[in-house]
Design a protein around this motif. Structure first.
Motif, PDB file in Angstrom:
ATOM      1  N   PHE A 120       0.853  -1.176   0.000  1.00 22.01           N
ATOM      2  CA  PHE A 120       0.000   0.000   0.000  1.00 22.01           C
ATOM      3  C   PHE A 120       0.895   1.234   0.000  1.00 22.01           C
ATOM      4  O   PHE A 120       1.782   1.357   0.840  1.00 22.01           O
ATOM      5  N   TYR A 121       0.667   2.145  -0.938  1.00 24.08           N
ATOM      6  CA  TYR A 121       1.422   3.392  -1.048  1.00 24.08           C
ATOM      7  C   TYR A 121       0.502   4.530  -0.646  1.00 24.08           C
ATOM      8  O   TYR A 121      -0.597   4.663  -1.196  1.00 24.08           O
ATOM      9  N   LEU A 122       0.952   5.351   0.293  1.00 20.05           N
ATOM     10  CA  LEU A 122       0.152   6.476   0.765  1.00 20.05           C
ATOM     11  C   LEU A 122       0.977   7.750   0.629  1.00 20.05           C
ATOM     12  O   LEU A 122       2.027   7.891   1.256  1.00 20.05           O
ATOM     13  N   ASN A 123       0.531   8.649  -0.252  1.00 17.52           N
ATOM     14  CA  ASN A 123       1.173   9.948  -0.448  1.00 17.52           C
ATOM     15  C   ASN A 123       0.467  10.935   0.482  1.00 17.52           C
ATOM     16  O   ASN A 123      -0.750  11.127   0.364  1.00 17.52           O
ATOM     17  N   ILE A 124       1.219  11.555   1.394  1.00 16.67           N
ATOM     18  CA  ILE A 124       0.632  12.298   2.516  1.00 16.67           C
ATOM     19  C   ILE A 124       1.219  13.706   2.621  1.00 16.67           C
ATOM     20  O   ILE A 124       2.420  13.893   2.565  1.00 16.67           O
ATOM     21  N   ASP A 125       0.343  14.693   2.846  1.00 18.15           N
ATOM     22  CA  ASP A 125       0.718  16.054   3.234  1.00 18.15           C
ATOM     23  C   ASP A 125      -0.458  16.576   4.057  1.00 18.15           C
ATOM     24  O   ASP A 125      -1.523  16.797   3.515  1.00 18.15           O
TER      25      ASP A 125
ATOM     26  N   LEU B 207      -2.136  -1.015  13.085  1.00 19.13           N
ATOM     27  CA  LEU B 207      -1.573   0.207  12.533  1.00 19.13           C
ATOM     28  C   LEU B 207      -0.429  -0.143  11.582  1.00 19.13           C
ATOM     29  O   LEU B 207       0.565  -0.742  11.984  1.00 19.13           O
ATOM     30  N   LYS B 208      -0.580   0.216  10.302  1.00 15.14           N
ATOM     31  CA  LYS B 208       0.408  -0.118   9.279  1.00 15.14           C
ATOM     32  C   LYS B 208       1.220   1.088   8.823  1.00 15.14           C
ATOM     33  O   LYS B 208       2.358   0.938   8.400  1.00 15.14           O
ATOM     34  N   ILE B 209       0.625   2.269   8.850  1.00 17.95           N
ATOM     35  CA  ILE B 209       1.337   3.506   8.541  1.00 17.95           C
ATOM     36  C   ILE B 209       1.004   4.495   9.649  1.00 17.95           C
ATOM     37  O   ILE B 209      -0.169   4.707   9.979  1.00 17.95           O
ATOM     38  N   ASN B 210       2.034   5.102  10.221  1.00 23.53           N
ATOM     39  CA  ASN B 210       1.866   6.074  11.296  1.00 23.53           C
ATOM     40  C   ASN B 210       2.770   7.269  10.991  1.00 23.53           C
ATOM     41  O   ASN B 210       3.935   7.264  11.324  1.00 23.53           O
ATOM     42  N   ASP B 211       2.215   8.253  10.321  1.00 27.92           N
ATOM     43  CA  ASP B 211       2.972   9.424   9.892  1.00 27.92           C
ATOM     44  C   ASP B 211       2.354  10.657  10.539  1.00 27.92           C
ATOM     45  O   ASP B 211       1.352  11.180  10.074  1.00 27.92           O
TER      46      ASP B 211
ATOM     47  N   SER C 270       4.867  13.407   0.983  1.00 31.26           N
ATOM     48  CA  SER C 270       5.864  12.327   1.019  1.00 31.26           C
ATOM     49  C   SER C 270       5.127  10.994   0.991  1.00 31.26           C
ATOM     50  O   SER C 270       3.993  10.892   1.446  1.00 31.26           O
ATOM     51  N   GLU C 271       5.798   9.990   0.433  1.00 36.74           N
ATOM     52  CA  GLU C 271       5.179   8.678   0.284  1.00 36.74           C
ATOM     53  C   GLU C 271       5.614   7.745   1.405  1.00 36.74           C
ATOM     54  O   GLU C 271       6.787   7.652   1.734  1.00 36.74           O
ATOM     55  N   LYS C 272       4.629   7.059   1.976  1.00 36.90           N
ATOM     56  CA  LYS C 272       4.862   6.022   2.989  1.00 36.90           C
ATOM     57  C   LYS C 272       4.288   4.719   2.435  1.00 36.90           C
ATOM     58  O   LYS C 272       3.343   4.723   1.639  1.00 36.90           O
TER      59      LYS C 272
END
Length: 160
Positions: free
Chosen positions: A101-106, A117-121, A128-130
């Motif tokens: 899973f690709y998550l682009n976050i701002d 919990l798999k992504i914690n940004d 930025s991509e996680k």
């Protein structure tokens, strides 16, 4: 045996079924829930602050591909700043295997699959991509949640 890596985009686009009418959706009105139970897609809740305290609106969405600007604001908002959003649904893997899973976050986001919990940004930061690598079994359903907030400036949330 060589593992096959699959992009999660096809899984998310094809297999998300909104969990509408099951349990409670915090702050969701009866009009929001009438969008349709168990249809493919995600249930999106938008909040008028960064902490999920002031519910704004909810709606069904087919995917997560958002770039908010001063001229493209989140649903029910007058600005792209100082809001949060929660997306919930279920995914079903078309085949057993390992998915990325690709998550682009701002500015910041968290992603859970089946309560894990798999992504914690925490952010805040520019886009930025996680990534999250997850093993899924064919035919099994997994609860799926993403929480996102944007503090200042333009915001991005894209899942692929």
């Amino acid at each position: 045996m060589r593992k096959t890596w699959k992009r999660a985009r096809a899984l998310v686009a094809c297999c998300l079924a909104a969990v509408l009418g099951v349990g409670t959706l915090s702050g969701a009105s009866a009009a929001d829930l009438s969008a349709g139970s168990y249809d493919q897609g995600l249930w999106a809740e938008y909040y008028k602050d960064e902490t999920f305290a002031s519910y704004g609106t909810g709606r069904q969405e087919s995917d997560i591909n958002h770039q908010w600007t001063a001229s493209v604001t989140p649903p029910g908002m007058t600005s792209q700043e100082h809001f949060s959003a929660r997306y919930t649904g279920r995914i079903q893997a078309p085949e057993s295997g390992t998915y990325i899973f690709y998550l682009n976050i701002d500015d910041g986001a968290k992603m859970w699959i089946d309560g894990n919990l798999k992504i914690n940004d925490a952010g805040p930061h520019g886009a930025s991509e996680k990534t999250a690598v997850v093993s899924l079994e064919k035919g099994a359903y997994y609860d799926f949640t993403i929480e996102h907030y944007n503090r200042y400036g333009d915001g991005t949330l894209q899942l692929s």
